[in-house]
Design an enzyme around this catalytic site. Structure first.
Site, mmCIF file in Angstrom:
data_model
loop_
_atom_site.group_PDB
_atom_site.id
_atom_site.type_symbol
_atom_site.label_atom_id
_atom_site.label_comp_id
_atom_site.label_asym_id
_atom_site.label_seq_id
_atom_site.Cartn_x
_atom_site.Cartn_y
_atom_site.Cartn_z
ATOM 1 C CE1 TYR A 175 -4.371 -1.325 0.218
ATOM 2 C CE2 TYR A 175 -3.147 -3.109 1.258
ATOM 3 C CZ TYR A 175 -4.292 -2.641 0.646
ATOM 4 O OH TYR A 175 -5.364 -3.476 0.456
ATOM 5 C CD GLU A 235 -6.116 -6.302 1.905
ATOM 6 O OE1 GLU A 235 -4.894 -6.083 2.051
ATOM 7 O OE2 GLU A 235 -6.837 -5.630 1.139
ATOM 8 C CD GLN A 249 -8.610 -13.591 -8.351
ATOM 9 O OE1 GLN A 249 -8.999 -12.936 -9.327
ATOM 10 N NE2 GLN A 249 -7.408 -13.438 -7.816
ATOM 11 C CE1 TYR A 250 -10.498 -19.497 -14.191
ATOM 12 C CE2 TYR A 250 -8.460 -19.860 -12.986
ATOM 13 C CZ TYR A 250 -9.123 -19.489 -14.142
ATOM 14 O OH TYR A 250 -8.401 -19.103 -15.254
ATOM 15 C CB SER A 251 -16.477 -20.041 -8.195
ATOM 16 O OG SER A 251 -16.733 -18.667 -8.254
ATOM 17 N N GLY A 275 -24.148 -17.781 -17.615
ATOM 18 C CA GLY A 275 -22.886 -18.327 -18.100
ATOM 19 C C GLY A 275 -22.115 -19.045 -17.010
ATOM 20 C CB THR A 282 -18.710 -21.870 -10.908
ATOM 21 O OG1 THR A 282 -18.381 -20.471 -10.987
ATOM 22 C CG2 THR A 282 -18.488 -22.509 -12.273
ATOM 23 C CB VAL A 314 -18.803 -8.850 -11.194
ATOM 24 C CG1 VAL A 314 -17.892 -7.941 -10.384
ATOM 25 C CG2 VAL A 314 -18.507 -8.682 -12.687
ATOM 26 N N GLY A 371 -13.726 -10.920 -12.565
ATOM 27 C CA GLY A 371 -12.886 -9.874 -13.143
ATOM 28 C C GLY A 371 -12.985 -8.608 -12.324
#
Length: 395
Positions: free
Chosen positions: A98, A140, A207-209, A272, A276, A384, A386
């Site tokens: 940061y 975080e 990232q992927y669910s 779409g 997932t 969302v 992205g």
């Protein structure tokens, strides 16, 4: 909250700063990557940098946070902060970064706005930045503690146990720890980051669910190949090279779009590959014998392009109070509705909590329809894939 001295300055300069944010963020990223090329190579999504979406998302988050400070000085936009913090944690972002961002962001502000950035203006917007940055650092830090890892140390080696072709452009991977350890716990709806080494040596992250319920011996991610210009670097690599027995660097699970506890009615609406996280939620509901009312709405191009369509029907059938509503642009003889999803046609019980996932136009339409039908804004949650170009929309 902002100091009494900063409030009038930020309010007076917000139009000028907000109007120049696109230029500021463009200059910021140019400076940042010139000084730290490793960040573009190994942390930031190069595709989103190329198409400008990351720049728009950063500008949107800064503007939304500043407006929130002025309009609601006694509270914070926690929904927005949580979404950003979960994404940062999944990337292994550290508090020290940061300071690097601050250096190049404020240099970019001065370069773009010039003499308009008086010492008073600089101090006031410095307050805005560090209020946002310190809030994110705190969230975080909590996420890292809850995950049981040191700051930023979210990566682990996982092995592809199985590859499953779902559609012509979608593939699933079953993942297990390479050392045989049990898979980590997660909440239905969360995602992981996957890092791969590309031919030019860059280590890109996406990232992927997690698309099946917690508690399974293996994790599952479902990856849709992103075509276009630029094409998806990581999705294309996984489709071309990901095979059983290969190892991947995978993060701990993160994400705040998670299945709520209780027995209240739910709407799970997706389009779409946005199905997932909904699959994980439905799989968990079925595995735990849930009897809560669930309306499942999904939109896709055609039956052939709908990944996990058979599984979706099976999971809905396993839930005694679940209903399935499908829309395909090209339905053929599937029995689905033709066209785009229309949640106004659903008979949703009072108190329904809605979870949405899909492309931004889908989210905007469905959220607007739900609000128009009387669903409270606080009961509508979204994810969302992205950069989030809609930051602040819920607040």
């Amino acid at each position: 909250m902002l100091s009494e001295q900063a409030i009038p300055v930020v309010r007076a300069t917000l139009p000028a700063v907000g109007g120049a944010l696109d230029q500021i963020t463009e200059r910021f990223y140019s400076r940042l990557f010139a000084a730290h090329p490793e960040l573009l190579r190994d942390l930031f999504n190069r595709g989103n940098q190329a198409n400008g979406e990351q720049r728009k998302a950063l500008a949107g988050s800064i503007a939304a946070f500043a407006v929130a400070l002025l309009d609601n000085p006694d509270s914070r936009p926690d929904a927005m902060l949580s979404r950003i913090a979960h994404k940062h944690a999944s990337l292994g972002v550290t508090s020290a970064q940061y300071k690097v961002v601050h250096e190049h962001l404020f240099a970019a502000i001065v370069e773009v706005l010039g003499e308009a950035v008086t010492p008073e203006v600089a101090r006031s917007w410095d307050e805005v930045y560090w209020l946002m940055a310190n809030a994110l650092i705190a969230v975080e830090a909590r996420l890292y503690r809850e995950t049981g890892v040191p700051e930023g140390a979210v990566w682990r080696s996982m092995e592809i146990a199985e590859r499953q072709e779902e559609t012509v452009d979608t593939v699933s991977f079953l993942l297990r720890h390479a050392d045989g350890a049990p898979t980590d716990a997660f909440l239905p709806g969360q995602y992981v980051s996957v890092q791969v080494t590309l031919p030019d040596g860059a280590r890109q992250i996406r990232q992927y669910s997690l698309s099946s319920a917690p508690g399974r011996p293996q994790w599952r991610i479902t990856v849709k190949r992103v075509d276009g210009d630029p094409a998806g670097e990581v999705s294309s690599w996984l489709h071309a090279h990901g095979r059983a027995g290969d190892t991947l660097d995978v993060s701990a699970p993160f994400g705040d779009l998670v299945l709520p506890e209780g027995d209240g009615p739910l709407l799970l609406a997706s389009a779409g590959i946005g199905s997932t996280p909904m699959l994980a939620m439905l799989d968990h509901l079925a595995a735990t014998g849930s009897t809560r009312p669930v309306a499942v709405a999904h939109a896709d191009r055609s039956p052939a392009s709908h990944a996990h369509a058979v599984e979706l029907r099976r999971l809905v059938d396993a839930l005694p109070q679940a209903t399935l509503h499908l829309w395909y642009e090209e339905p053929g003889d599937s029995g689905a509705h033709a066209g785009r999803a229309d949640v106004t046609s659903l008979d949703l019980p009072p108190g329904t909590t809605a979870y949405l996932c899909g492309p931004l136009p889908f989210l905007r339409t469905v959220r607007g329809d739900l609000l128009g039908a009387g669903t409270a804004a606080a009961d509508i949650h979204y994810e969302v894939f992205g950069p989030d170009l809609w930051l602040g929309a819920e607040d």
